[in-house]
Structures are given as C-alpha cells and as structure tokens.
Enzyme design. Structure first.
Site, PDB file in Angstrom:
ATOM      1  N   GLU A   1      13.131  46.427  81.730  1.00 26.18           N
ATOM      2  CA  GLU A   1      12.927  45.055  80.762  1.00 26.18           C
ATOM      3  C   GLU A   1      11.704  44.100  81.022  1.00 26.18           C
ATOM      4  O   GLU A   1      11.595  44.502  82.575  1.00 26.18           O
ATOM      5  CB  GLU A   1      14.549  44.739  81.137  1.00 26.18           C
ATOM      6  CG  GLU A   1      14.925  44.182  82.304  1.00 26.18           C
ATOM      7  CD  GLU A   1      15.563  43.229  82.541  1.00 26.18           C
ATOM      8  OE1 GLU A   1      15.403  42.258  82.311  1.00 26.18           O
ATOM      9  OE2 GLU A   1      16.389  43.484  83.712  1.00 26.18           O
TER      10      GLU A   1
ATOM     11  N   LYS B   1      12.122  34.428  76.049  1.00 25.47           N
ATOM     12  CA  LYS B   1      13.565  35.431  76.434  1.00 25.47           C
ATOM     13  C   LYS B   1      13.947  36.060  75.306  1.00 25.47           C
ATOM     14  O   LYS B   1      14.406  35.532  74.205  1.00 25.47           O
ATOM     15  CB  LYS B   1      13.995  34.546  77.651  1.00 25.47           C
ATOM     16  CG  LYS B   1      15.703  35.134  77.872  1.00 25.47           C
ATOM     17  CD  LYS B   1      16.768  35.037  78.406  1.00 25.47           C
ATOM     18  CE  LYS B   1      18.099  35.145  78.894  1.00 25.47           C
ATOM     19  NZ  LYS B   1      18.898  34.370  79.296  1.00 25.47           N
TER      20      LYS B   1
ATOM     21  N   ASP C   1      31.037  31.753  77.077  1.00 20.56           N
ATOM     22  CA  ASP C   1      29.530  32.069  77.357  1.00 20.56           C
ATOM     23  C   ASP C   1      29.931  33.388  77.356  1.00 20.56           C
ATOM     24  O   ASP C   1      29.811  33.694  79.407  1.00 20.56           O
ATOM     25  CB  ASP C   1      28.818  31.369  78.534  1.00 20.56           C
ATOM     26  CG  ASP C   1      27.400  31.413  79.058  1.00 20.56           C
ATOM     27  OD1 ASP C   1      26.535  32.665  78.217  1.00 20.56           O
ATOM     28  OD2 ASP C   1      26.532  30.828  79.227  1.00 20.56           O
TER      29      ASP C   1
ATOM     30  N   SER D   1      27.618  37.517  77.553  1.00 18.64           N
ATOM     31  CA  SER D   1      26.017  37.228  77.051  1.00 18.64           C
ATOM     32  C   SER D   1      25.904  38.370  76.343  1.00 18.64           C
ATOM     33  O   SER D   1      26.568  40.066  76.322  1.00 18.64           O
ATOM     34  CB  SER D   1      25.602  38.236  78.665  1.00 18.64           C
ATOM     35  OG  SER D   1      24.373  39.274  78.361  1.00 18.64           O
ATOM     36  N   ALA D   2      24.718  38.592  75.587  1.00 19.91           N
ATOM     37  CA  ALA D   2      24.770  39.664  74.746  1.00 19.91           C
ATOM     38  C   ALA D   2      24.879  41.527  75.031  1.00 19.91           C
ATOM     39  O   ALA D   2      24.738  42.168  74.521  1.00 19.91           O
ATOM     40  CB  ALA D   2      23.841  39.355  73.265  1.00 19.91           C
ATOM     41  N   ASP D   3      24.727  41.090  75.933  1.00 14.79           N
ATOM     42  CA  ASP D   3      23.908  42.486  77.087  1.00 14.79           C
ATOM     43  C   ASP D   3      25.579  43.239  76.691  1.00 14.79           C
ATOM     44  O   ASP D   3      25.807  44.873  76.856  1.00 14.79           O
ATOM     45  CB  ASP D   3      23.703  42.117  78.816  1.00 14.79           C
ATOM     46  CG  ASP D   3      22.184  41.701  78.943  1.00 14.79           C
ATOM     47  OD1 ASP D   3      21.542  41.259  77.970  1.00 14.79           O
ATOM     48  OD2 ASP D   3      22.710  41.606  80.093  1.00 14.79           O
TER      49      ASP D   3
ATOM     50  N   LYS E   1      26.241  40.021  89.520  1.00 16.48           N
ATOM     51  CA  LYS E   1      25.408  38.932  90.294  1.00 16.48           C
ATOM     52  C   LYS E   1      27.272  37.627  90.345  1.00 16.48           C
ATOM     53  O   LYS E   1      27.422  37.685  88.704  1.00 16.48           O
ATOM     54  CB  LYS E   1      24.653  37.643  89.909  1.00 16.48           C
ATOM     55  CG  LYS E   1      23.438  38.368  91.177  1.00 16.48           C
ATOM     56  CD  LYS E   1      22.514  37.460  90.895  1.00 16.48           C
ATOM     57  CE  LYS E   1      20.811  37.643  90.925  1.00 16.48           C
ATOM     58  NZ  LYS E   1      19.927  38.079  90.226  1.00 16.48           N
TER      59      LYS E   1
HETATM   60  N1  PSU Z   1      20.734  39.017  85.890  1.00 15.40           N
HETATM   61  C1  PSU Z   1      20.111  38.955  86.954  1.00 15.40           C
HETATM   62  N2  PSU Z   1      18.373  39.071  86.507  1.00 15.40           N
HETATM   63  C2  PSU Z   1      18.390  39.053  85.864  1.00 15.40           C
HETATM   64  C3  PSU Z   1      19.158  38.740  84.252  1.00 15.40           C
HETATM   65  C4  PSU Z   1      20.449  38.634  84.277  1.00 15.40           C
HETATM   66  O1  PSU Z   1      20.229  39.184  88.060  1.00 15.40           O
HETATM   67  O2  PSU Z   1      16.632  39.205  85.380  1.00 15.40           O
HETATM   68  C5  PSU Z   1      18.440  38.776  83.165  1.00 15.40           C
HETATM   69  C6  PSU Z   1      18.204  40.050  82.055  1.00 15.40           C
HETATM   70  O3  PSU Z   1      17.503  40.004  81.472  1.00 15.40           O
HETATM   71  C7  PSU Z   1      19.440  39.838  81.505  1.00 15.40           C
HETATM   72  C8  PSU Z   1      19.154  38.978  81.414  1.00 15.40           C
HETATM   73  O4  PSU Z   1      19.450  40.849  80.390  1.00 15.40           O
HETATM   74  O5  PSU Z   1      18.946  37.948  82.139  1.00 15.40           O
HETATM   75  C9  PSU Z   1      21.237  37.807  80.441  1.00 15.40           C
HETATM   76  O6  PSU Z   1      20.641  36.342  80.107  1.00 15.40           O
HETATM   77  P1  PSU Z   1      22.079  36.099  79.314  1.00 15.40           P
HETATM   78  O7  PSU Z   1      22.582  35.902  80.345  1.00 15.40           O
HETATM   79  O8  PSU Z   1      21.133  34.719  78.610  1.00 15.40           O
HETATM   80  O9  PSU Z   1      22.424  37.117  77.846  1.00 15.40           O
HETATM   81 MN    MN Z   2      24.472  33.089  77.647  1.00 14.75          MN
END
Ligand code: PSU
Ligand code: MN
Length: 305
Positions: A25, A87, A139, A141-143, A160
C-alpha cells in the site's frame, strides 16, 4: 480490464508468467511514516520481496490512474509529498479518478486495485478497524468491509490498540473474514506480540496459508483473509509504554475534535511522537517481517494454480 488500471511492465510480465507477486500500500508511505524513512522503508520492503522470490507491486493512484507497480521515482514522489497526497479509500476513487488526481491507497483501495490486477497477496503493517468509542461515533474502517468482499489475503502485524480489538474481531466474524494467527493463537497488537484476544485459526507455514487461501478462492467465496503475523520478539515494545501513549493520543484526538479520515493518521502520528523513535523502528521492522512472509506465501500460492 478497466481503462483506468495501469499495471507496470514488470508486474504484468510476472502475472502473465504465473510468478508470485505481492501488493503493497501507499498510505503507509504518504501518511504512515515521516520522510525520508518512508521512502527508504518502501524501497527496502520491495527488495525484501524480491529477495524472497516474488515481484513487488506498490499500489497508488497517480494522475487518476490506478497503478499496480511503481518506479522508485514514483515511490520517492509519494514519500516526499506525504500527507499532501489524498488518503484514498473506496469512497474517494470515483472523484479522484475522474479529476485525474493522485491518491495514497489504504488497505481498502490496495485490496481493490490488487484484485483488479489479479494479485492475491498483500503485505502491510496494520489495518484499520473498529475504533474505541465506535458505539457512539460509528467510526469503523472501510478496511473491514473490503475484507468482507474482496478476495485478497492481507498479511499484517494485527491491529493497534488505538482500535477496539474485541469489536474489530466481532465485525470480522460477522463479515465472514477468517482471522489467521501465523505461528500464534493470539491476535498480535502491532507493537506487541499478544493482545489477550484469540484468532480463529493458527497456521504455521506459508504453504498452509496458501492452501487455505486457495481453498477460499476455489470455492468462489467473496471476501478476503486476514493473516496476523506477530512482530519479531527483538523489536516488540513494552505494552505499558505503548498503551500509555495510545491512551494519551486518543484523549488528544477527542479533545481536538479530530474525526473522519483524519483520525487514524492523527493517532498514528501522535503515538509515534510520544514514544520517540522507538515505535517507528518497530513499525519498520514489522513491515519487513510481513513482506518476507507475503513473498513466501505468494510463492506457495502460485504452485497451487
Ligand atoms: N493502521 C496502522 N498503520 C497504517 C494504517 C492503519 O497501523 O498505516 C493506515 C492503512 O492505510 C489503513 C488506514 O488502511 O490507515 C485505515 O484508515 P481508516 O481508519 O481511516 O480507515
Ligand atoms: Mn474511520
């Protein structure tokens, strides 16, 4: 193949020849680490993948093109511009592409573009998940949604504890995502090897990981697989130190009203600052460790056809 997808000649040749390829990524480059360590790390990760028998495909959006495989100059560009590069999560793709803009790919968009390109294995550091307090902020994540719908294996060091790890596992269970511990029964928490939460399955070799993912794909199941690989013992951090920094970072995040896509980068940057260079060092080493495992797993996967 869609007209926006742009696979580098090296990655394209490797895929056509049935050679192993590992996706990487670019949010970790632009938003996850400071310059110049981000560029140095990204280039070293690519080298580790090559040394372990696979071809790296760093994924990003450049000028509206979905790129699978960057040149060293493009990696330098993403590292130097840092957070100036948007991002990019799933909801950002249509407008960024239509406008011909750049985007740093999160786990979500890296999975999407890897899948479009025909790449099955992806190595990173940590994934997004259900944030602490999500029962009121929503909140999430879309992940996690992407893991529920796109057939790519994501190899990470766990999540984390800026996140609610228990709720993250519940969400993944609902979405039908297998959570695998590599050589461990416990979910690693990125900087530390343990979290107190169990994984769904423990697998001990790249061949076992490849076999499970192959079966998932061969059955035509939608959705990905999450492989959690504990940080090497010698780089793991004292949980008391890291958890104190995380608690403080979350308190500051709430006090400053940070929200939306800014939350994760804010927390990551604060944790890094509060723990000095130590956490950055650990972060870099765990990414190397995941890249090695991903390359070996991709090499096993291509043997299965
Ligand atoms: N968690 C980490 N390191 C990262 C990210 C998350 O420990 O670099 C990054 C990754 O790219 C992950 C994104 O897909 O943050 C998630 O962001 P959000 O929580 O806004 O979906
Ligand atoms: Mn988020």
């Amino acid at each position: 193949m869609n007209k926006y997808l742009d696979i580098s000649p090296e990655v394209s040749a490797a895929l056509a020849a049935g050679k192993p390829v590992v996706a990487l990524e670019s949010t970790i480059i632009s938003h996850g680490m400071p310059y110049p360590q981000n560029v140095k790390t990204a280039l070293e990760v690519e080298q580790i993948i090559r040394d372990n028998g696979a071809v790296p495909a760093t994924i990003a959006i450049i000028g509206g093109h979905l790129k699978a495989g960057l040149t060293p100059e493009e990696i330098e560009y993403f590292g130097k511009k840092g957070p100036e590069i948007a991002k990019a999560s799933r909801r950002d793709l249509p407008v960024l592409v239509a406008r011909g803009q750049d985007g740093a790919c999160t786990v979500t968009t890296t999975m999407m573009i890897a899948h479009m390109a025909g790449i099955g294995v992806f190595a990173t550091g940590g994934i997004g998940g259900v944030h602490r307090g999500a029962e009121t902020t929503m909140d999430i994540s879309a992940d996690l949604e992407e893991l529920g719908q796109t057939p790519v294996m994501v190899i990470c060091a766990g999540a984390k504890s800026i996140l609610d790890l228990g709720l993250t596992l519940e969400y993944l269970e609902t979405k039908g995502v297998p959570v695998i511990g590599y050589g461990t029964d416990e979910l690693p928490a990125f900087y530390t090897r343990t979290s107190g939460f169990g994984v769904d399955y423990r697998l001990d070799t790249p061949a076992e990981l490849a076999a499970a993912f192959h079966a998932q794909r061969a059955m035509g199941l939608k959705g990905g697989m999450l492989v959690t690989n504990p940080i090497p013992e010698e780089y793991s951090m004292d949980p008391a130190v890291i958890n104190k920094a995380i608690d403080q970072a979350i308190a500051e995040c709430q006090a400053q009203g940070v929200h939306g896509k800014a939350t994760t980068p804010f927390l990551l940057a604060r944790v890094k600052d509060l723990t000095g260079g130590d956490s950055l060092d650990s972060n870099i080493q765990l990414v190397f460790n995941n890249a090695r495992l991903a390359a070996r797993t991709a090499a096993e996967l291509v043997k299965l056809g």
